[in-house]
Enzyme design. Structure first.
Site, PDB file in Angstrom:
ATOM      1  N   LEU A  12     -12.956   0.508  -3.288  1.00 52.85           N
ATOM      2  CA  LEU A  12     -12.265  -0.378  -5.130  1.00 52.85           C
ATOM      3  C   LEU A  12     -11.919  -0.341  -6.372  1.00 52.85           C
ATOM      4  CD1 LEU A  12     -14.578  -2.788  -3.373  1.00 52.85           C
ATOM      5  CD2 LEU A  12     -12.446  -3.061  -3.057  1.00 52.85           C
ATOM      6  N   GLU A  50       1.305  -1.379   0.156  1.00 55.30           N
ATOM      7  CA  GLU A  50      -0.137   0.267   0.277  1.00 55.30           C
ATOM      8  C   GLU A  50       1.080   1.033  -0.166  1.00 55.30           C
ATOM      9  OE1 GLU A  50      -3.597  -0.617  -1.199  1.00 55.30           O
ATOM     10  OE2 GLU A  50      -4.209  -1.619   0.648  1.00 55.30           O
ATOM     11  N   THR A  84       3.027   2.088  -2.141  1.00 53.71           N
ATOM     12  CA  THR A  84       4.372   2.231  -2.485  1.00 53.71           C
ATOM     13  C   THR A  84       4.635   2.050  -4.580  1.00 53.71           C
ATOM     14  OG1 THR A  84       3.174  -0.116  -3.187  1.00 53.71           O
ATOM     15  CG2 THR A  84       5.050  -0.201  -0.987  1.00 53.71           C
ATOM     16  N   ASP A 122      -4.281   0.964  -9.496  1.00 54.33           N
ATOM     17  CA  ASP A 122      -5.226   0.422 -10.050  1.00 54.33           C
ATOM     18  C   ASP A 122      -5.591  -0.106 -11.619  1.00 54.33           C
ATOM     19  OD1 ASP A 122      -5.812   1.304  -7.419  1.00 54.33           O
ATOM     20  OD2 ASP A 122      -7.091   2.970  -7.456  1.00 54.33           O
TER      21      ASP A 122
HETATM   22  P1  ADP Z   1     -12.855   4.413  -6.121  1.00 43.80           P
HETATM   23  O1  ADP Z   1     -11.946   4.669  -7.294  1.00 43.80           O
HETATM   24  O2  ADP Z   1     -11.913   4.514  -4.605  1.00 43.80           O
HETATM   25  O3  ADP Z   1     -14.034   3.664  -6.437  1.00 43.80           O
HETATM   26  P2  ADP Z   1     -12.437   7.211  -7.391  1.00 43.80           P
HETATM   27  O4  ADP Z   1     -13.019   8.732  -6.239  1.00 43.80           O
HETATM   28  O5  ADP Z   1     -11.312   7.191  -7.778  1.00 43.80           O
HETATM   29  O6  ADP Z   1     -12.782   6.003  -5.750  1.00 43.80           O
HETATM   30  O7  ADP Z   1     -13.256   7.395  -8.507  1.00 43.80           O
HETATM   31  C1  ADP Z   1     -14.544   7.531  -7.708  1.00 43.80           C
HETATM   32  C2  ADP Z   1     -15.420   8.297  -9.030  1.00 43.80           C
HETATM   33  O8  ADP Z   1     -15.382   7.467 -10.108  1.00 43.80           O
HETATM   34  C3  ADP Z   1     -17.078   8.736  -9.230  1.00 43.80           C
HETATM   35  O9  ADP Z   1     -17.581  10.012  -8.069  1.00 43.80           O
HETATM   36  C4  ADP Z   1     -17.257   9.199 -10.284  1.00 43.80           C
HETATM   37  O10 ADP Z   1     -16.749  10.305 -10.511  1.00 43.80           O
HETATM   38  C5  ADP Z   1     -16.052   8.238 -11.021  1.00 43.80           C
HETATM   39  N1  ADP Z   1     -16.958   6.460 -11.305  1.00 43.80           N
HETATM   40  C6  ADP Z   1     -16.591   5.290 -11.004  1.00 43.80           C
HETATM   41  N2  ADP Z   1     -17.598   4.268 -11.880  1.00 43.80           N
HETATM   42  C7  ADP Z   1     -18.848   5.633 -11.976  1.00 43.80           C
HETATM   43  C8  ADP Z   1     -20.116   4.862 -13.171  1.00 43.80           C
HETATM   44  N3  ADP Z   1     -19.857   3.515 -12.808  1.00 43.80           N
HETATM   45  N4  ADP Z   1     -20.383   6.086 -13.574  1.00 43.80           N
HETATM   46  C9  ADP Z   1     -19.559   7.190 -13.653  1.00 43.80           C
HETATM   47  N5  ADP Z   1     -18.538   7.398 -12.783  1.00 43.80           N
HETATM   48  C10 ADP Z   1     -18.278   6.788 -12.135  1.00 43.80           C
HETATM   49 MG    MG Z   2     -10.090   5.126  -7.943  1.00 45.46          MG
END
Ligand code: ADP
Ligand code: MG
Length: 370
Positions: free
Chosen positions: A122, A31, A33, A169
């Site tokens: 996730l 993590e 890294t 990721d």
């Molecule tokens: P994580 O990747 O941990 O879920 P992030 O903040 O990096 O959190 O990414 C989340 C953002 O990615 C959301 O706020 C949105 O802007 C975008 N996102 C992810 N999945 C979708 C989706 N299915 N539809 C629209 N936007 C999405």
């Molecule tokens: Mg993300």
């Protein structure tokens, strides 16, 4: 009216031409890294993002997502991508990066649907980016391999969306599967798939805590790592080996602790790969525990609620180890559990957590089969 469940055809008045998917991920160990050029060990989760797409010839991109509040539909013109601070940035990022690589895009309609929870650690963002890039690869018949897809997704998120993330990721969303752990050298993007043990399963539980300044703190940690590397006279902390304990200890606080986390965490990833190969679940669990302590005490990215969740998972029988997973400041924990026991452990952990007023946890992986 809600758009949830609306088909591609209902939204765009014609059938989709291609369909592509990419999974979310959970990081087993390694993590903070990746932006120091180090090692990581994520695996894919069952939840995924699914994209349906059909080409257009007028230079427009119309996108409908079923995942944001009550659904959402937006559009932009290819060649006029501009950051707006919204989910559409992820789509614009992909077309901007592909155009920058000489791909000509004449527009498309796309429908996004995802079972990856947004913003729970996730990696819904990378799964969205990789699924989009895969749909375009298929629709435009592009000859780009999966590592290149990950690079494109990373450039879109880092350079266009403007999130200072490492490349774990996107590599996980593009190359990981549910049966193996993806051992990645984030400097070279060399990777190897290590089979997950049949005797264990993963439990992922969201703490429900989301730190308001998580992205600011993430940037601070990143800057601290860069400064520590500079003071140690190396390009990145990846280049410091664990034997350099004395030199790390001579750094000014808190850079000494930050560097110690990254350097020992890299060593723990290598040890975890060895433990996986040897089928030594006890050892793997110890490494999970040690990783959590290092994130809590040295890197300082945990919070009391997450520590409590980790402790309560560990206190359950049939748990080999547990740790905070993802960037931290809230988020989710991952536990390595004896096969067949994750559902029971998950229930117990959620119950114990709820005894503190205001705390509510959710099992994301390892719960009852959907
Ligand atoms: P994580 O990747 O941990 O879920 P992030 O903040 O990096 O959190 O990414 C989340 C953002 O990615 C959301 O706020 C949105 O802007 C975008 N996102 C992810 N999945 C979708 C989706 N299915 N539809 C629209 N936007 C999405
Ligand atoms: Mg993300």
């Amino acid at each position: 009216m809600t758009m949830k469940g609306q088909s591609f055809e209902a939204v765009f008045g014609r059938p989709a031409k291609v369909v592509a998917e990419a999974p979310g991920r959970v990081n087993l160990i390694g993590e903070h890294t990746d932006y120091s050029g180090g090692y990581v060990l994520p695996t894919a989760i069952p939840q995924k993002t699914r994209i349906e797409m059909s080409p257009r010839g007028d230079g427009l991109v119309q996108v409908a997502t079923m995942s944001v509040n009550r659904g959402g539909q937006r559009w932009f013109r290819v060649g006029e991508e501009s950051r707006g601070g919204l989910w559409l940035d992820y789509v614009q990022g992909i077309t901007a990066v592909l155009r920058g690589r000489g791909v000509s895009i004449s527009g498309f309609d796309a429908r996004i649907e995802s079972s990856v929870p947004l913003g729970s650690g996730l990696s819904s963002s990378a799964s969205l980016l990789v699924a989009l890039a895969r749909a375009l690869r298929q629709m435009l018949d592009l000859s780009i391999d999966d590592v290149e897809i990950a690079r494109i997704a990373h450039a879109a998120e880092h350079d266009f969306v403007g999130a200072p993330v490492g490349n774990m990721d996107q590599m996980a969303a593009s190359l990981a599967d549910e049966h193996t752990a993806l051992f990645i050298d984030t400097r070279t993007l060399a990777f190897e798939r290590i089979p997950l043990p049949a005797e264990a399963e993963l439990l992922v539980v969201n703490s429900g805590v989301a730190h308001q300044h998580a992205s600011g703190d993430y940037k601070t940690r990143r800057a601290e790592c860069e400064r520590a590397a500079e003071l140690l006279g190396v390009p990145q902390l990846r280049d410091v080996d664990a034997a350099a304990e004395q030199r790390i200890a001579s750094l000014p606080a808190p850079l000494d602790r930050r560097a110690r986390h990254v350097v020992t965490e890299n060593a723990r990833v290598l040890a975890a790969v060895a433990a996986l190969r040897a089928g030594d679940l006890g050892r793997l669990g110890e490494l999970f525990d040690a990783s959590h302590r290092s994130m809590r005490d040295d890197f300082e990215v945990s919070v009391p609620a997450v520590d409590a969740l980790v402790e309560s998972a560990r206190a359950q029988p049939d748990v080999f180890g547990a740790r905070l997973t993802g960037g931290g400041f809230g988020g989710s924990i991952v536990a390595l559990v004896k096969r067949g026991c994750a559902e029971r452990v998950g229930r117990a952990v959620v119950e114990a957590y709820a005894r503190t007023p205001g705390r509510q946890a959710t099992v994301l992986v390892g719960g009852p089969a959907a």
